[in-house]
Design an enzyme around this catalytic site. Structure first.
Site, PDB file in Angstrom:
ATOM      1  N   SER A  47       0.817  -1.225   0.000  1.00 48.50           N
ATOM      2  CA  SER A  47       0.000   0.000   0.000  1.00 48.50           C
ATOM      3  C   SER A  47       0.843   1.264   0.000  1.00 48.50           C
ATOM      4  CB  SER A  47      -0.930  -0.004   1.222  1.00 48.50           C
ATOM      5  OG  SER A  47      -1.769  -1.130   1.207  1.00 48.50           O
ATOM      6  N   CYS A  51       3.852   6.623  -7.322  1.00 42.27           N
ATOM      7  CA  CYS A  51       3.930   7.943  -7.957  1.00 42.27           C
ATOM      8  C   CYS A  51       4.855   8.888  -7.192  1.00 42.27           C
ATOM      9  CB  CYS A  51       2.543   8.569  -8.039  1.00 42.27           C
ATOM     10  SG  CYS A  51       1.330   7.584  -8.929  1.00 42.27           S
ATOM     11  N   ARG A  78      -5.926  -6.256  10.855  1.00 45.03           N
ATOM     12  CA  ARG A  78      -7.317  -6.328  10.400  1.00 45.03           C
ATOM     13  C   ARG A  78      -7.661  -7.733   9.890  1.00 45.03           C
ATOM     14  NH1 ARG A  78      -9.034  -1.873   6.503  1.00 45.03           N
ATOM     15  NH2 ARG A  78     -11.016  -2.205   7.565  1.00 45.03           N
ATOM     16  N   ASP A 306      -2.806  -1.833 -12.468  1.00 47.04           N
ATOM     17  CA  ASP A 306      -1.998  -1.665 -13.678  1.00 47.04           C
ATOM     18  C   ASP A 306      -1.947  -2.892 -14.573  1.00 47.04           C
ATOM     19  OD1 ASP A 306      -1.508   0.787 -12.611  1.00 47.04           O
ATOM     20  OD2 ASP A 306       0.627   0.479 -12.223  1.00 47.04           O
ATOM     21  N   TYR A 449     -14.925  32.516  -9.918  1.00 48.26           N
ATOM     22  CA  TYR A 449     -14.064  33.603 -10.383  1.00 48.26           C
ATOM     23  C   TYR A 449     -13.780  34.602  -9.278  1.00 48.26           C
ATOM     24  CZ  TYR A 449     -12.879  38.244 -11.988  1.00 48.26           C
ATOM     25  OH  TYR A 449     -12.273  39.460 -12.095  1.00 48.26           O
TER      26      TYR A 449
END
Length: 475
Positions: A47, A51, A78, A306, A449
């Site tokens: 985990s 990137c 867990r 992936d 804006y």
């Protein structure tokens, strides 16, 4: 279901984003008394953010552990039986079992399953040429890869780096190596860096890279990587018998000295197991699934991340887009379905964002060559604007390119290159693409804006106005 057990067993192959998201979500929905979960990961980590590796290498992220979202111990707490340094080597689909080998002991054993999740990720492309596997040549896909590269950088005496490839990883790694004080050359087979952009937009990235001191070599094909002991330290030579370290990268007509080489050529789906087991693969080598992320034709097998191909909502074709955002969503969907719920993944529009120094680079949808490939007629416009109102301090230039379909005006793609505030504007276009909006419809989007944030007409809307006018004129 295997009747010799009183509860179902979920086996997960791959311990990163898709695999452990699936395991965690399934555990939220089904307790240990209902579902046993066994996860295999061949590396040391789970985990984590692949990137973030370039930013760790470059020193922006201060330590490897900061890239880990959830540790193995947290998963085990867990009631997930997570087995690190254990590689699955064979799938027996008829027998509903997998064979795995412990990397440390070499022992192999079979584990049966009722439900299987394949999340084997992608592998860096290593060119089939002499020297591609030499010491000092690195792919960067996992935390183990990142650590190996840092170890090389720490012990390498020279300061010359060559990056092969100029996609996201290549560009980000080039900047990271510059930050570490290396003399960096990027060898790129394309006409401009960032082939995910059209070449006219890639030229802006090229200029930014050269501004950082990176030497860009475009239209160059690497033919071999030379090795030898020249320039290595005694420590390095003692570690590598025969002095086989990398010393240069060779193209058709030039030779670039290198003390370290980083491969940023891209990745391919890691589907070796799936292929051997006869699971369906798409044109890009990724697993094919239905919208529930179930492998087509296999009721109890899911796949995500992936290693799969996904539907491109703009072109209507399957694509391989290896991004952590997709992988985490796939895992959530798989875990929900395995856990007794129902969820689907609709597809993608191909949104991505990156940066070189303070230059932000973003794209979504189709490039010109993508639109040509799928037979779409389109109009292309490019506009120059600013990130803020022109009179407001620190307004910076921004270039927006937009593609709209001929006659219908349907938005097909957007590319943005600019300084602060440019990159995330691509999200406006991503939503418009997902909704199937036209350029005309986009012109009246009610965007926020104020002078510190945008001109009165946001740059994306300026591009939409120009594209809509071009479509109307052509019609």
């Amino acid at each position: 279901m295997n009747m010799s057990r009183t509860r179902e067993r979920l086996v997960v192959i791959g311990g990163d984003a898709a695999g452990m998201s699936a395991a965690s979500q399934a555990r939220r929905l089904k307790g240990p008394g209902e579902l046993e979960i066994v996860a295999f990961e061949r590396g040391h980590f789970t985990s984590y953010s692949a990137c973030g590796i370039p930013y760790w290498v470059g020193g922006d992220v201060t330590g490897r552990d900061r890239l880990v979202a959830r540790t193995p111990e947290e998963h085990r707490a867990r009631d997930i039986d997570l087995r690190l340094r254990t590689e699955v080597t064979e799938l027996d689909l008829d027998g509903q079992r997998v064979r795995a080998r412990d990397a440390d002991s070499g022992q192999e054993s079979w584990t049966s399953y009722d439900r299987l999740v394949i999340a084997t990720g992608a592998r860096p492309i290593r060119p089939d040429m002499p020297g591609a596997d030499a010491p000092g040549v690195h792919g960067v896909q996992t935390l183990d890869d990142g650590q190996a590269l840092l170890d090389t950088l720490e012990h390498t005496q020279g300061r010359r780096a060559v990056v092969v490839g100029a996609g996201y990883i290549g560009v980000e790694m080039a900047e990271a190596l510059i930050k570490r004080g290396y003399e960096v050359t990027v060898v790129n087979r394309g006409s401009e860096p960032m082939s995910t952009l059209d070449p006219d937009m890639g030229r802006l990235v090229h200029e930014a890279m050269e501004g950082l001191g990176i030497t860009m070599v475009n239209d160059a094909e690497v033919t071999k990587i030379l090795t030898g002991d020249g320039g290595t330290s005694p420590l390095e030579r003692s570690r590598e018998p025969g002095g086989g370290r990398v010393r240069a990268v060779v193209t058709q007509d030039r030779e670039f000295p290198a003390d370290v080489v980083v491969l940023g050529i891209g990745v391919r789906p890691e589907t070796t197991l799936a292929r051997a087991a006869g699971l369906p693969l798409g044109p890009h080598g990724g697993l094919l699934t239905d919208r529930a992320m179930r492998v087509r034709g296999h009721e109890n097998v899911w796949a995500g991340g992936d290693c799969v191909e996904v539907l491109d909502l703009v072109s209507g074709q399957e694509r391989h887009i290896p991004l952590g955002t997709h992988a985490n969503k796939h895992g959530q969907i798989i875990g929900t379905n395995v856990g007794g719920g129902y969820a689907t993944f609709p597809g993608v529009v191909g949104t991505a964002v990156s940066k070189v120094c303070d230059l932000e680079i973003a794209r979504t949808g189709l490039r010109e060559k993508d639109a040509h490939r799928v037979g779409l007629r389109f109009h292309s416009v490019t506009i120059e604007s600013t990130s803020r109102a022109g009179y407001y301090p620190n307004a910076s230039p921004m270039t927006v390119k937009m593609l709209a379909e001929h006659r219908t005006g349907r938005l097909l793609g957007v590319q943005i290159v600019g300084r602060e505030g440019a990159g995330k504007r691509v999200d406006i276009a991503a939503v418009a693409l997902t909704a199937g909006m036209t350029a005309e419809q986009m012109t009246m989007l009610d965007l926020g804006y104020a002078p510190p944030f945008s001109p009165v007409w946001d740059p994306v809307l300026v591009a939409a106005r120009k594209a809509a006018a071009k479509v109307r004129g052509a019609s």
